[in-house]
Enzyme design. Structure first.
Site, mmCIF file in Angstrom:
data_model
loop_
_atom_site.group_PDB
_atom_site.id
_atom_site.type_symbol
_atom_site.label_atom_id
_atom_site.label_comp_id
_atom_site.label_asym_id
_atom_site.label_seq_id
_atom_site.Cartn_x
_atom_site.Cartn_y
_atom_site.Cartn_z
ATOM 1 N N ASP A 50 -2.537 6.327 6.067
ATOM 2 C CA ASP A 50 -3.503 5.399 5.485
ATOM 3 C C ASP A 50 -3.900 4.441 6.601
ATOM 4 O O ASP A 50 -3.102 3.609 7.033
ATOM 5 C CB ASP A 50 -2.829 4.654 4.316
ATOM 6 N N LYS A 98 -12.796 -2.356 5.359
ATOM 7 C CA LYS A 98 -12.105 -3.264 6.274
ATOM 8 C C LYS A 98 -12.745 -3.236 7.663
ATOM 9 O O LYS A 98 -13.103 -4.255 8.207
ATOM 10 C CB LYS A 98 -10.623 -2.908 6.400
ATOM 11 N N TRP A 103 0.838 -1.215 0.000
ATOM 12 C CA TRP A 103 0.000 0.000 0.000
ATOM 13 C C TRP A 103 0.862 1.250 0.000
ATOM 14 O O TRP A 103 0.480 2.261 -0.594
ATOM 15 C CB TRP A 103 -0.986 -0.021 1.165
#
Ligand SMILES: *Cc1c(COP(=O)(O)O)cnc(C)c1O
Length: 360
Positions: free
Chosen positions: A172, A196, A103
């Site tokens: 993030d 999530k 990511w």
């Protein structure tokens, strides 16, 4: 009818059963309005109340200070990889990066389209098995901001505490937002794809310091303009109404359970049970380094890739789904977000013990 599977998917992932039930009860006729949330105008009084409730729930759950905006955007966390540098990194400026996996790799690629990346630290040389140790002198003090990924969904690592950055900090938090209390004021911007830990796919939560938006973004496409989104309560266009509704129900569920401090206690207890077992077993091994292990995504493996594949197959037959590790690292991964209960983790442990005794 099948009993509901026990869901260890990395994302989209398990939602609290009571949230699904409440959405079901209101699906056709939302609180007597005669309309489904799916059918309402995003500008209707009813939907504005749903949106405001979602924002208030986020503010309350995370103790978001008044000088921060809470936005509901689209394009996922991936859009934020572009939107943050386009907004806050001027051409030829530098962004401090702590590189901890795929990511951050994607974020780096987007930053490089706009400016430069100063690599503060990286755990790439050890297959991203840890959060790197850093000292203050590793940061570029003139950078536009520092980017981190608080929980590395694929590699199963997580910051236990956050680094002190000499410049604005951006995180993030897609896979661990709402899993623990957060020092929001230490960050200028936090983003999280909801799917999530905060709700369904389709909406991205952004928490941003208002003073950071006090600049001219008019050269950017309208939909990439944080200041405009903030000014219009994230209603620049048709918002993802049902996703925002479900996010609101999910965050309200967190509050009803006792809030993020309760989530943290439960999450740590669930993760500890799994890691303690992995540590005590000479069949399974955890993948991440002890100090960096994620409370959300527990990555591990059996003695061989072949046995990992058998594990995935047999666990699915036992109604435990989503345990295959990400293709980048293989092995197995149990994503144990807020909605995954202690009983769900017990069911996994029972399966793991019997698998170990059958295949050892
Ligand atoms: C899933 C995930 C993303 C990507 O989110 P999208 O909403 O699919 O763009 C980014 N960062 C982290 C940490 C993630 O877990």
């Amino acid at each position: 009818m099948n009993t509901h599977a026990i869901n260890f998917n990395a994302g989209p992932s398990k939602l609290p059963p009571s949230v699904l039930k409440s959405a079901q009860d209101n699906l056709i006729n939302y609180q007597g309005t005669g309309l489904s949330v799916l059918e309402m105008s995003h500008r209707s009084r009813e939907f504005m109340a749903i949106r405001d409730h979602a924002e208030q729930a986020v503010r309350s759950a995370l103790s978001v200070p008044d000088d921060y905006d809470v936005l509901f955007l689209q394009g996922g966390a991936t859009m934020q990889f572009s939107m943050v540098p386009l907004s806050f990194c001027k051409p030829n400026q530098t962004v401090n990066m702590i590189h901890t996996g795929s990511w951050t790799k994607k974020a780096i690629a987007e930053i490089k389209k706009q400016g430069r990346v100063h690599m503060v630290a990286s755990s790439e040389s050890t297959q991203f098995d840890r959060i790197p140790d850093i000292t203050p002198d590793q940061f570029d003090p003139d950078a536009a901001y520092t980017h981190i990924c608080s929980n590395n969904t694929i590699y199963g690592t997580q910051y236990a505490s956050f680094p002190e950055s000499p410049v604005p900090l951006v995180a993030d938090m897609s896979s661990d937002i709402l899993s623990r209390p957060l020092p929001i004021s230490d960050f200028n911007l936090i983003f999280a794809g909801a799917q999530k830990n905060a709700g369904p796919a389709g909406v991205t939560l952004v928490i941003v310091k208002k003073s950071w938006l006090d600049q001219d973004f008019d050269h950017l496409p309208l939909m990439l303009n944080y200041a405009k989104h903030a000014k219009e309560s994230s209603m620049l266009n048709t918002s993802p109404t049902f996703s925002i509704y479900l996010l609101g129900l999910t965050v309200q569920w967190v509050l009803d359970q006792g809030g993020v401090a309760t989530m943290q206690t439960r999450n740590q207890a669930k993760a500890k049970r799994l890691y303690d077992y992995l540590n005590s077993s000479d069949f399974y091994s955890p993948i991440a380094q002890p100090d960096s292990r994620s409370v959300m995504n527990v990555c591990f493996k059996t003695p061989t890739p072949d046995l990992d594949a058998v594990f995935v197959r047999e666990s699915a037959q036992a109604n435990l789904v989503g345990l295959k590790g990400h293709r980048l690292i293989g092995g197995l991964r149990a994503s144990i977000y807020n909605a995954v209960s202690a009983d769900d983790v017990d069911a996994l442990l029972t399966f793991m013990q019997s698998f170990e005794s059958n295949h050892h």
